[in-house]
Structures are given as C-alpha cells and as structure tokens.
Scaffold this motif. Structure first.
Motif, PDB file in Angstrom:
ATOM      1  N   THR A 106       0.990  -0.975   0.131  1.00 34.58           N
ATOM      2  CA  THR A 106       0.092  -0.026   0.107  1.00 34.58           C
ATOM      3  C   THR A 106       0.844   1.445   0.154  1.00 34.58           C
ATOM      4  O   THR A 106       1.981   1.016   0.815  1.00 34.58           O
ATOM      5  N   GLU A 107       0.804   2.208  -1.109  1.00 34.63           N
ATOM      6  CA  GLU A 107       1.055   3.139  -0.938  1.00 34.63           C
ATOM      7  C   GLU A 107       0.091   4.355  -0.568  1.00 34.63           C
ATOM      8  O   GLU A 107      -0.611   4.594  -0.604  1.00 34.63           O
ATOM      9  N   THR A 108       0.460   5.295   0.009  1.00 32.01           N
ATOM     10  CA  THR A 108       0.032   6.425   0.368  1.00 32.01           C
ATOM     11  C   THR A 108       0.176   7.832   0.385  1.00 32.01           C
ATOM     12  O   THR A 108       1.201   7.790   0.718  1.00 32.01           O
ATOM     13  N   TYR A 110       0.484  12.154   0.157  1.00 33.00           N
ATOM     14  CA  TYR A 110       0.390  13.409   1.082  1.00 33.00           C
ATOM     15  C   TYR A 110       0.591  14.633   0.084  1.00 33.00           C
ATOM     16  O   TYR A 110       2.119  14.613  -0.638  1.00 33.00           O
TER      17      TYR A 110
END
Length: 121
Positions: A106-108, A110
């Motif tokens: 998973t990558e998030t 910002y």
C-alpha cells in the motif's frame, strides 16, 4: 495523518536561484519517498524531483543538472535547491510524501499547500 509545510518560494530573475524547504510531521512510514512536483497555469502537475529514504533520487529531464534535492531523515525535511532558473520553471511547487507499506503493498500520498515560484525579469 501527515502534515507538510513548505517555504521558500518567491520571485527571482532568470538565471537566479531559490531554495524550497518542506517539513513533514505526523505518521511517516519507514519506507517513503519525499519530493517536489510543480504545476504551471494550464498544465498538469508534473514531477520535479524525488528522493527515497535510502537516498536514491529521481529528477525530471527538464531540471536535471540545475536542481538538487536533499533530505534529512532524522528531521523529516526535504529541500530543493534550484539554480539557473528560467521562466519555464514558473509554477506552484508542491511538496509530496509517499508513505510505502511494503508488507501490505500500500502507498499513501500526501501533499503540501504549494508555494509559488515565479521567474521573471
């Protein structure tokens, strides 16, 4: 959550230099990428330069050799030193943090609020 605070934009003459800084706070993953993107009026946001926590870098072709990205992992900061600026570099520059969680693939991402860089005589 993550907060990104940028500073250092402004007006500079062609051929001049500027330094952008970004400080990240909050939940930052061990594996991450910090960097800068920019968006000029009427254009899509594009990558400028990024740097992984392991020190590897990626530059766009248009800035390679003129811009230098650096980061301080202990302070969670990333800087962009911009030299030999030209009017085509005029844009809003955005700081970006990509948290990477390898175990769950998973990558998030910002984003900062953006800082204006204007190159004009």
């Amino acid at each position: 959550q993550v907060q990104l605070v940028e500073s250092g934009g402004g007006l500079v003459q062609p051929g001049g230099s500027l330094r952008l800084s970004c400080a990240a706070s909050g939940s930052i993953s061990r594996d991450n990428v910090m960097g800068w993107y920019r968006q000029a009026p009427g254009k899509q946001r594009e990558l400028v330069a990024t740097m992984k926590n392991d020190g590897s870098t990626n530059y766009s072709r248009s800035v390679k050799g003129r811009f230098t990205i650096s980061r301080d992992n202990a302070k969670n900061t990333v800087d962009l030193r911009m030299n030999s600026l030209n009017p085509e570099d005029t844009a809003v520059y955005y700081c970006n943090l990509l948290n990477i969680y390898l175990s769950v693939r998973t990558e998030t991402a910002y984003w900062g609020q953006g800082t204006q860089v204007t190159v004009s005589s």
